[in-house]
Structure formats: C-alpha cells, structure tokens
Design a protein around this motif. Structure first.
Motif, PDB file in Angstrom:
ATOM      1  N   GLY A 136       0.798  -1.215   0.000  1.00  0.00           N
ATOM      2  CA  GLY A 136       0.000   0.000   0.000  1.00  0.00           C
ATOM      3  C   GLY A 136       0.827   1.260   0.000  1.00  0.00           C
ATOM      4  N   VAL A 137       2.131   1.141  -0.219  1.00  0.00           N
ATOM      5  CA  VAL A 137       3.036   2.291  -0.195  1.00  0.00           C
ATOM      6  C   VAL A 137       3.498   2.596  -1.605  1.00  0.00           C
ATOM      7  CG1 VAL A 137       5.199   3.217   0.700  1.00  0.00           C
ATOM      8  CG2 VAL A 137       3.816   1.675   2.111  1.00  0.00           C
ATOM      9  N   THR A 138       3.403   3.863  -2.014  1.00  0.00           N
ATOM     10  CA  THR A 138       3.855   4.243  -3.347  1.00  0.00           C
ATOM     11  C   THR A 138       5.349   4.557  -3.314  1.00  0.00           C
ATOM     12  OG1 THR A 138       3.395   6.594  -3.006  1.00  0.00           O
ATOM     13  CG2 THR A 138       1.591   5.216  -3.855  1.00  0.00           C
ATOM     14  N   SER A 139       6.002   4.338  -4.448  1.00  0.00           N
ATOM     15  CA  SER A 139       7.431   4.614  -4.531  1.00  0.00           C
ATOM     16  C   SER A 139       7.770   6.077  -4.253  1.00  0.00           C
ATOM     17  CB  SER A 139       7.958   4.205  -5.914  1.00  0.00           C
ATOM     18  OG  SER A 139       7.922   2.804  -6.067  1.00  0.00           O
ATOM     19  N   PRO A 140       6.993   7.055  -4.781  1.00  0.00           N
ATOM     20  CA  PRO A 140       7.312   8.456  -4.471  1.00  0.00           C
ATOM     21  C   PRO A 140       7.313   8.747  -2.967  1.00  0.00           C
ATOM     22  CG  PRO A 140       5.829   8.359  -6.333  1.00  0.00           C
ATOM     23  CD  PRO A 140       5.911   6.959  -5.787  1.00  0.00           C
ATOM     24  N   THR A 141       6.351   8.182  -2.223  1.00  0.00           N
ATOM     25  CA  THR A 141       6.313   8.396  -0.781  1.00  0.00           C
ATOM     26  C   THR A 141       7.555   7.826  -0.121  1.00  0.00           C
ATOM     27  OG1 THR A 141       3.893   8.366  -0.718  1.00  0.00           O
ATOM     28  CG2 THR A 141       5.039   7.900   1.340  1.00  0.00           C
ATOM     29  N   LEU A 142       7.898   6.609  -0.503  1.00  0.00           N
ATOM     30  CA  LEU A 142       9.066   5.934   0.059  1.00  0.00           C
ATOM     31  C   LEU A 142      10.334   6.730  -0.202  1.00  0.00           C
ATOM     32  CD1 LEU A 142       9.396   3.218   1.561  1.00  0.00           C
ATOM     33  CD2 LEU A 142       9.987   2.180  -0.629  1.00  0.00           C
TER      34      LEU A 142
END
Length: 323
Positions: A136-142
């Motif tokens: 549920g985590v997007t790459s941009p957020t990470l």
C-alpha cells in the motif's frame, strides 16, 4: 568537459562493458595511441578504479574489484535495470535487504535523467514481488521520506490515523524501516514534541521541505519502533518472564508480537500488547514455553481459563472414545 576527461569516462565505460581489452583495441575505440591509453589508465587508477593489466596471450586491461565501489557509468537501459531491481528488492520482504536497497535507490534516483526516471516508474507500476504481499506504499512516498531523512530536512505528511482522522503532521524524518512487510517512518513529531512511528500506507501525501533540522540524540531506533508497534499501540499490555535463554525464544517472537530483553543467561522478559488479555494468554500457550507472569495479575486467571478449557476438551474426547 575537457577531451582528456571525456576520453577517460569513455575508457571507463569500455572497461565496464567487457572483461578484458587489449591496449590496441582500446586505442582503436578511443581514436588515440596506446601510450595515451596507458596515461588514461593511470588517471583512472589515481581516482580509485582498480584497473588490472596482464601480459601474454589473452592478457590486457580489465576492471578489477577494489576495497570500495567506485562510481559506475551506466547507459540508459542499464540504469533502468538497476533502478527497477532496487525497487523490487526494497519490497522483497527479505530481512535487511529492503532497507539497504532503499538507501541505494535513494542515492541513484537523484541522478537519474528525467526520461530514465519516467521509464523506471512506468515499469515499476506493472511489477510486484508476490511473496511480499501488497504494502500500500507508493514509490514516491518511500523515496521522498528516505531522501528527507538522508538530507536532514523536515517533511509534511497527510496522515490518516487508525480511527480514520486525517491531519497534516510536521516531522523530522530519521529512519524509514521495513517491519513485517510494512514500511514505517521513525521521526520527531514537531507538533507533539516527541518521537513517533508512522505507517507509510496511511500517508495520503508526503513532501519534503527545504527547512533543515538539527539532528537530535535518538533512542535505539529499532527497539523503539518494535516497542511502539507490538506494545505501545495497544491499551492492554502484559509482561512475562520466559524461562528460556533469549536466543532460544527470539525466533518465536516476531517484531509485531512483542519485545524481548535478556533476564540473566537462562531467562528473558517478554512484553506484549493486545486488545485483550485472553489473546495474550492464547499466544503464550502457542509459544509452549515455561513462563512466570510479571504483570498484570489478571493474566494468570486468563491462562488458567484456557487450561481449564483445554482440559475439559481432552476429558470429553477421552470419554467419547471409551463409550
């Protein structure tokens, strides 16, 4: 960029592309003399690249392995392959590898050309590591939070709490960690003036600011996060003494279940949180290890209740077999 520098970079690219090159082959590729090739080889060595030379049939120049990894030159397709591989590794669920891959991806993402970055994003959207489950985590957020932690700048996150309430939080990011196939941010909460752990899959938006912060003395980050996830997140908490050495008990207590500390060479203390004590008692029964209840006393009654239930079931089963 001077011709000498440009030629040295081209030479490095050639050495990375093939295991062995002869001097004449490199001279022909670069359009220079073999003497110029030797000088360029010396420049690369001065920069820390371990260029090896061997004589005789099959000999030539080759890029060896050094004590540290020097900068690499990657073509567009090679950069895409590396970045996509790191993104898959970051979500692999393999202990230790995910965070190392994220740090490497943070470093390489900064220098990717826009066209390469767009291609990496497009490919990543249609790839997944099935064994790890959806995070549920997007790459941009990470990447945004990892980069903010690395550069020491504040971040703003649109965060949704467990009860569904959303709010903007001002944080000083310190670590991004993967625990039990979920990603968490360990940060100083500017509004609460305390350390906090945030789940990345509850963030609707994350953006880095340009405001730098002075780094604070942190607690043991991994222990703090484990404590907050397995104990601090629950209203009901318990502590028991497990009469076995810490190294024997540790493999049976995942990070999301509880925290363990040694209590002498032959015992350890287990702190565990849950919604009710009956669940704690059931999990302790599953461990099947000798324990002493430290706190709360009510846990003893819950354990006794499970024992009575199990004993009654066994007696009924024995009676039906004898009938």
């Amino acid at each position: 960029m001077s011709d000498v520098t440009r030629r040295a970079l081209r030479l490095l690219s050639l050495l990375q592309s093939r295991s062995v090159w002869t001097g004449p082959e490199l001279a022909e590729e670069l359009g220079v003399t073999t003497r110029s090739v030797r000088r360029d080889i010396d420049r690369l060595r001065e920069l820390g690249y371990p260029v090896l030379a061997s004589n005789g049939h099959g000999g030539g120049y080759q890029l060896g392995a050094g004590k540290a990894l020097p900068p690499l030159l990657l073509e567009g397709e090679e950069a895409v392959a590396v970045a996509v591989g790191l993104r898959l590794a970051a979500g692999s669920g393999i202990e230790g590898l995910d965070e190392q891959a994220l740090r490497a991806l943070t470093a390489i993402d900064r220098i990717l050309p826009p066209t390469v970055r767009a291609e990496v994003s497009a490919i990543s959207e249609v790839l997944a590591v099935l064994d790890s489950g959806p995070s549920g985590v997007t790459s941009p957020t990470l990447l945004t939070l990892a980069r903010a932690a690395r550069e020491g700048v504040e971040a703003r996150i649109d965060y949704e709490r467990r009860d569904g309430e959303r709010m903007m939080r001002r944080v000083e990011p310190y670590r991004v960690l993967s625990v039990a196939r979920r990603w968490y941010l360990f940060a100083w909460d500017r509004d609460r003036e305390d350390w906090r752990t945030f789940r990345l899959d509850r963030m609707h938006e994350a953006r880095a600011t340009t405001f730098r912060f002075t780094r604070r003395t942190t607690p043991d980050v991994e222990s703090y996060v484990r404590e907050s996830l397995s104990v601090g997140a629950y209203a009901t908490q318990a502590e028991v003494r497990v009469l076995r050495p810490l190294e024997e008990v540790s493999p049976h207590v995942p990070a999301m279940i509880g925290t363990l500390t040694a209590d002498g060479p032959d015992a350890c203390l287990l702190r565990i949180g849950a919604w009710d004590l009956r669940w704690v008692a059931a999990h302790l029964a599953y461990l099947d290890l000798p324990i002493e209840v430290v706190d709360p006393p009510e846990l003893i009654a819950e354990i006794a209740g499970i024992g009575a239930w199990a004993s009654g079931g066994a007696q009924r089963a024995a009676g039906s077999e004898g009938a």
